[in-house]
Write an enzyme that holds these catalytic residues in place. Sequence first.
Site, PDB file in Angstrom:
ATOM      1  N   CYS A  54      35.350  88.979  51.230  1.00 58.70           N
ATOM      2  CA  CYS A  54      34.829  90.550  50.584  1.00 58.70           C
ATOM      3  C   CYS A  54      36.064  91.357  51.455  1.00 58.70           C
ATOM      4  O   CYS A  54      36.768  91.045  52.304  1.00 58.70           O
ATOM      5  CB  CYS A  54      33.562  90.805  51.438  1.00 58.70           C
ATOM      6  SG  CYS A  54      32.459  90.086  50.496  1.00 58.70           S
ATOM      7  N   ASP A  77      44.305  79.492  51.754  1.00 59.11           N
ATOM      8  CA  ASP A  77      44.371  79.092  53.335  1.00 59.11           C
ATOM      9  C   ASP A  77      44.348  77.606  53.545  1.00 59.11           C
ATOM     10  O   ASP A  77      44.817  77.103  54.761  1.00 59.11           O
ATOM     11  CB  ASP A  77      43.285  79.613  54.221  1.00 59.11           C
ATOM     12  CG  ASP A  77      43.414  80.970  54.081  1.00 59.11           C
ATOM     13  OD1 ASP A  77      44.372  81.754  53.845  1.00 59.11           O
ATOM     14  OD2 ASP A  77      42.253  81.686  54.305  1.00 59.11           O
ATOM     15  N   HIS A 163      31.389  84.749  46.094  1.00 58.03           N
ATOM     16  CA  HIS A 163      31.915  85.780  45.602  1.00 58.03           C
ATOM     17  C   HIS A 163      32.637  85.539  44.439  1.00 58.03           C
ATOM     18  O   HIS A 163      33.153  84.369  44.218  1.00 58.03           O
ATOM     19  CB  HIS A 163      32.921  86.186  46.698  1.00 58.03           C
ATOM     20  CG  HIS A 163      33.743  87.592  46.310  1.00 58.03           C
ATOM     21  ND1 HIS A 163      32.941  88.954  47.066  1.00 58.03           N
ATOM     22  CD2 HIS A 163      34.776  87.931  45.876  1.00 58.03           C
ATOM     23  CE1 HIS A 163      33.811  89.954  46.675  1.00 58.03           C
ATOM     24  NE2 HIS A 163      34.579  89.371  46.021  1.00 58.03           N
ATOM     25  N   HIS A 165      35.374  84.619  41.893  1.00 63.49           N
ATOM     26  CA  HIS A 165      36.588  84.501  42.382  1.00 63.49           C
ATOM     27  C   HIS A 165      37.188  83.110  41.428  1.00 63.49           C
ATOM     28  O   HIS A 165      36.163  82.464  40.839  1.00 63.49           O
ATOM     29  CB  HIS A 165      37.269  83.968  43.736  1.00 63.49           C
ATOM     30  CG  HIS A 165      36.512  82.884  44.034  1.00 63.49           C
ATOM     31  ND1 HIS A 165      35.082  82.669  44.482  1.00 63.49           N
ATOM     32  CD2 HIS A 165      37.294  81.612  44.678  1.00 63.49           C
ATOM     33  CE1 HIS A 165      34.984  81.359  44.976  1.00 63.49           C
ATOM     34  NE2 HIS A 165      36.083  80.598  45.092  1.00 63.49           N
ATOM     35  N   PHE A 315      24.200  64.148  35.623  1.00 60.11           N
ATOM     36  CA  PHE A 315      24.842  63.570  36.529  1.00 60.11           C
ATOM     37  C   PHE A 315      25.731  62.554  35.721  1.00 60.11           C
ATOM     38  O   PHE A 315      25.372  61.821  35.159  1.00 60.11           O
ATOM     39  CB  PHE A 315      24.114  62.761  37.601  1.00 60.11           C
ATOM     40  CG  PHE A 315      23.422  63.615  38.637  1.00 60.11           C
ATOM     41  CD1 PHE A 315      24.000  64.193  39.593  1.00 60.11           C
ATOM     42  CD2 PHE A 315      22.206  64.291  38.235  1.00 60.11           C
ATOM     43  CE1 PHE A 315      23.447  65.028  40.788  1.00 60.11           C
ATOM     44  CE2 PHE A 315      21.478  65.015  39.067  1.00 60.11           C
ATOM     45  CZ  PHE A 315      22.162  65.401  40.431  1.00 60.11           C
ATOM     46  N   PHE A 319      26.473  54.427  34.038  1.00 60.28           N
ATOM     47  CA  PHE A 319      27.270  53.853  32.813  1.00 60.28           C
ATOM     48  C   PHE A 319      28.565  55.103  32.404  1.00 60.28           C
ATOM     49  O   PHE A 319      29.520  54.467  32.078  1.00 60.28           O
ATOM     50  CB  PHE A 319      26.438  53.959  31.480  1.00 60.28           C
ATOM     51  CG  PHE A 319      26.665  53.320  30.359  1.00 60.28           C
ATOM     52  CD1 PHE A 319      26.799  52.121  30.140  1.00 60.28           C
ATOM     53  CD2 PHE A 319      27.561  54.250  29.437  1.00 60.28           C
ATOM     54  CE1 PHE A 319      27.424  51.826  28.953  1.00 60.28           C
ATOM     55  CE2 PHE A 319      28.137  53.901  28.277  1.00 60.28           C
ATOM     56  CZ  PHE A 319      27.900  52.483  28.090  1.00 60.28           C
TER      57      PHE A 319
END
Length: 350
Positions: A54, A77, A163, A165, A315, A319
């Site tokens: 933000c 970062d 947020h 992005h 998922f 297999f």
Amino acid sequence: MQFVASEHPHRRLNPLNGQWVLVCPHRTQRPWSGQQEKAQKNELPEFDPTNPLCPGVTRPNGIQTPEYESTYVFENDFPALVEVVPVPPNNDDPLFQIAPARGNCRVMCFHPKSNLTLPTMSAAEIVVVIDEWISQFNELSAKYAWVQIFENKGAAMGCSNPHPHCQIWSCSFLPTEPQLKQERLRAYYATNERPMLADYVERELQRQERIVIENRDWLVVVPFWATWPFETMLISRNNNKRINDLTAEQRYNLALTIKELTTKYDNLFQCSFPYSMGWHGAPTGPEHAHASSAHWTLHAIYYPPLLRSASVRKFMVGFELLAMAQRDLTPEQAAQRLREVDGKCHYLEK
């Protein structure tokens, strides 16, 4: 007995990577009692003083995010790739190969407000996002062989920050997926003297059964070989090779297409629909600057995990991990459902 694709198990080839997908439509009738995901809450504040993305909030490394009013890009970062790294020693052992990996990782905020996503942003705001993608691509593609623009949306796809992005990872090498496409697209072009995806677009336009969105500049389809339940492919219809080839009009139509597609996704199960998406185009950097890119067609891929509802996801285990990709819902059935969902008005606005 006559084969019916919507009823009988069969395999489909993905010509972009040479891998087969197992389609098992009869399994859609099986009962489900597995894990259910928590749907992402929509009641997010416009500004969260604890969210480092933000405007004006200090990130964990002590750097304050500026009071940005549009898009904002910064160096990650905690980057996976860095520009300065020692070169590994030569190793002739075929079982222990190692190669250098240099690069750059950036984070790009789409908007200063935390409670927005691409489907709830305006087309004009999405154009600004596209323009920034292209600006970043222009800078990074001059140096790196591959610039991967991608968005992970939602906790179900590993997004740790709500947020709006995306990320931009640039590599000194050609990663595995683009390398496979490079080889397959080049081989197809050598044989047919046409880009594979240009031919694919023509065939899908003739058949119509897997088309989700169609306009002058872009085609959205559930690929014939789709692995994820509601996977889509957004393909340029203008022979664009890279994202920085787009004209102003094509960028605007792309913004409209992205907004419509992501609105359809959200409206499908009336939730903030999670996905991973990214752009693929011709390789870049000094190594590929003068090589032919005639075999490439710019496209984006969306990989959403949701299967039956806002709380039931697919998922990739068992297999799928040990043998081959598998899906239940046919691509044609998925495309029909997405076609029939409203893409103009978001469910939160109704």
